[in-house]
Design an enzyme around this catalytic site. Structure first.
Site, short mmCIF file in Angstrom:
data_model
loop_
_atom_site.label_atom_id
_atom_site.label_comp_id
_atom_site.label_asym_id
_atom_site.label_seq_id
_atom_site.Cartn_x
_atom_site.Cartn_y
_atom_site.Cartn_z
N GLU A 140 -7.14 -7.14 -5.96
CA GLU A 140 -8.13 -6.46 -5.12
C GLU A 140 -9.38 -7.33 -4.94
OE1 GLU A 140 -10.79 -2.32 -5.36
OE2 GLU A 140 -9.73 -3.10 -7.12
N LYS A 156 -7.69 0.68 2.09
CA LYS A 156 -7.67 1.66 1.02
C LYS A 156 -8.10 3.03 1.53
CE LYS A 156 -9.36 2.46 -3.70
NZ LYS A 156 -10.24 1.98 -4.78
N CYS A 207 -6.42 -0.41 -6.47
CA CYS A 207 -7.18 0.15 -7.58
C CYS A 207 -6.51 1.42 -8.09
CB CYS A 207 -8.62 0.38 -7.15
SG CYS A 207 -9.75 0.79 -8.50
#
Length: 494
Positions: free
Chosen positions: A264, A323, A373
């Site tokens: 990430e 995301k 995440c």
């Protein structure tokens, strides 16, 4: 028979025991220690405490929750103080308030089950598991959700994990609490039928671990997971930027893998600010290996809309994933709480959400369900990309939480997702724990934490759908609701 002296001593506070310490001890059932049997003991003691009046059950559940979350998610303090720059006292207060809020869920579960008149067996094996599961599920989506430390995750790697592809994490929470209730009944009543019942549940769980819910599809693909180990407090500093690019370039150049996964925000700038030559080199690397690079980077549209993204470079057409499930108070501020982000020094802390319809990335011969995440903590959301996806890939930067419980807990969640969906799960992180997980939840290989490295593995895609992928969390939720409603109606008839 009367209450066993062990539980009576606990209720009376002898030996310094209390619901708070009971909740704190329950954390040991999760990673990194993973002593799952401690979950049965902790929840058995909680079952004893919840055999009283609603008011007492509420406060004992609250104290249990404060201990449980106060220890289990103590890494929130590390993130806010050490890396977020919040003053230590303020960070401690914020962490305490967060844990206090989370403790309201077990408190409410205790109050609800105590409001329903029932015998000891029904309460221990049905009402308490149903109430706990229902409020655990509510915690997973209320105010965007925080499903961390759901009780079912502690079963990862143990015989009961066999139920994961059937009922998911909340179903396993129900089973865990039910077995704890059987333990309490066994100690309380000295009747071995409860032990036999628990043993039968465990044996069935182990047998289910041998079931192959999914089947291999296509040829295995070589993959390389990169771990740059860039210090979080240096990551966004301009003087560190060139070294970060060089670190990841060297790690990527030294592999022949068809699929190369960066963590990430591995490149800590917007993609339009990254040197075009650097991106061209990564793309040529994908072509050289006959595959693709999956790059964690920031993207934006205009000046006020930016995303935490994963984009592809290589032989496949360019694709991007933004995301969707953002971290509250870390990646966005809930309405009315924008002031909280001004109190911490977290770069890029007000992201936009990606499209709700999550695209599959067709790269390196696989259909990849990418997640960033803690998105892999939301099993139902991940299941929406299945059964079309053949491979799960998570890109994380857990360096925000330092050398705390968070990385090991996150790995445990990833293991559970693999078993739940019947898919391999690849996790590429900045500082650990980078790992390759088989479809049965076993960690096939991993890199040490806080070390620069590259994990070379062979990934197999899978097709098919587990019962959980088809039904998701609804069987556990509906069973909990029906159990509570049925017990309520039975009590009213009596």
């Amino acid at each position: 028979m009367g209450t066993d002296p062990i539980f009576r001593s606990f209720a009376e506070g002898k030996w310094g025991l209390s619901p708070f310490f009971c909740g704190a001890a329950a954390v040991l059932a999760f990673a990194p220690l993973g002593a799952y049997p401690l979950a049965f003991l902790s929840f058995a003691l909680l079952t004893h405490l919840w055999s009283g009046a609603p008011r007492r059950s509420f406060w004992s559940g609250f104290a249990f929750g404060v201990g449980f979350f106060g220890v289990g998610v103590s890494w929130v303090y590390v993130s806010m103080h050490r890396f977020g720059g919040m003053p230590p006292v303020l960070a401690a207060v914020a962490t305490a308030l967060f844990c206090t809020f989370l403790a309201l869920f077990p408190a409410a579960a205790g109050w609800l089950q105590a409001r329903i008149p029932a015998g000891a067996v029904v309460r221990a094996c049905l009402l308490i598991p149903a109430s706990w599961t229902l409020f655990e599920w509510l915690r997973s989506w209320l105010l965007s959700g925080f499903p961390w430390l759901s009780a079912g995750y502690a079963a990862t790697g143990w015989p009961l994990q066999g139920y994961a592809p059937l009922v998911g994490v909340f179903g396993l929470s129900f089973i865990t609490l039910s077995l704890a209730g059987m333990l309490w009944l066994l100690v309380r009543a000295r009747r071995w039928r409860y032990a036999l019942g628990a043993l039968a549940v465990i044996i069935v769980g182990q047998a289910l671990r041998e079931v192959q819910w999914t089947a291999p599809v296509g040829e295995p693909v070589s993959a390389a997971l990169l771990q740059g180990n860039v210090e979080q407090d240096l990551k966004f500093r301009p003087e560190r930027y060139a070294r970060t690019l060089d670190t990841y370039s060297k790690l990527a150049q030294q592999t022949q893998a068809r699929l190369i996964v960066f963590p990430e925000t591995a490149i800590p700038r917007f993609v339009d600010q990254v040197d075009a030559q650097y991106l061209a080199e990564l793309e040529s690397l994908g072509w050289r290996n006959g595959g693709d690079v999956l790059l964690g980077v920031l993207t934006r549209r205009g000046t006020d809309e930016y995303y935490n993204s994963a984009l592809t470079l290589g032989v496949s057409p360019p694709q991007v994933y933004h995301k969707v499930h953002l971290v509250p108070f870390g990646e966005f501020a809930p309405p009315g709480f924008a002031w909280t982000l001004r109190m911490v020094n977290i770069p890029m802390s007000d992201f936009s959400r990606g499209p709700e319809e999550r695209p599959l990335l067709e790269i390196a011969g696989q259909r990849v369900a990418a997640n960033i995440c803690y998105e892999d903590a939301f099993g139902e959301e991940l299941a929406r990309q299945l059964p079309q996806a053949t491979l799960l890939v998570n890109m994380s930067n857990v360096a925000w939480f330092g050398d705390s419980l968070a990385p090991a807990q996150h790995l445990q969640i990833a293991q559970f997702r693999a078993a739940e969906t019947g898919r391999m799960h690849l996790a590429a992180t900045n500082s650990g724990i980078t790992a390759a997980i088989d479809r049965d939840g076993r960690v096939l290989a991993r890199l040490p934490q806080f070390a620069e490295g590259r994990l070379e593995i062979t990934a197999q895609g899978y097709r098919g759908a587990t019962p959980y992928v088809r039904l998701r969390d609804w069987p556990a939720v509906i069973a909990s609701l029906l159990g509570l409603a049925g017990a309520t109606l039975a009590a009213r008839r009596r």
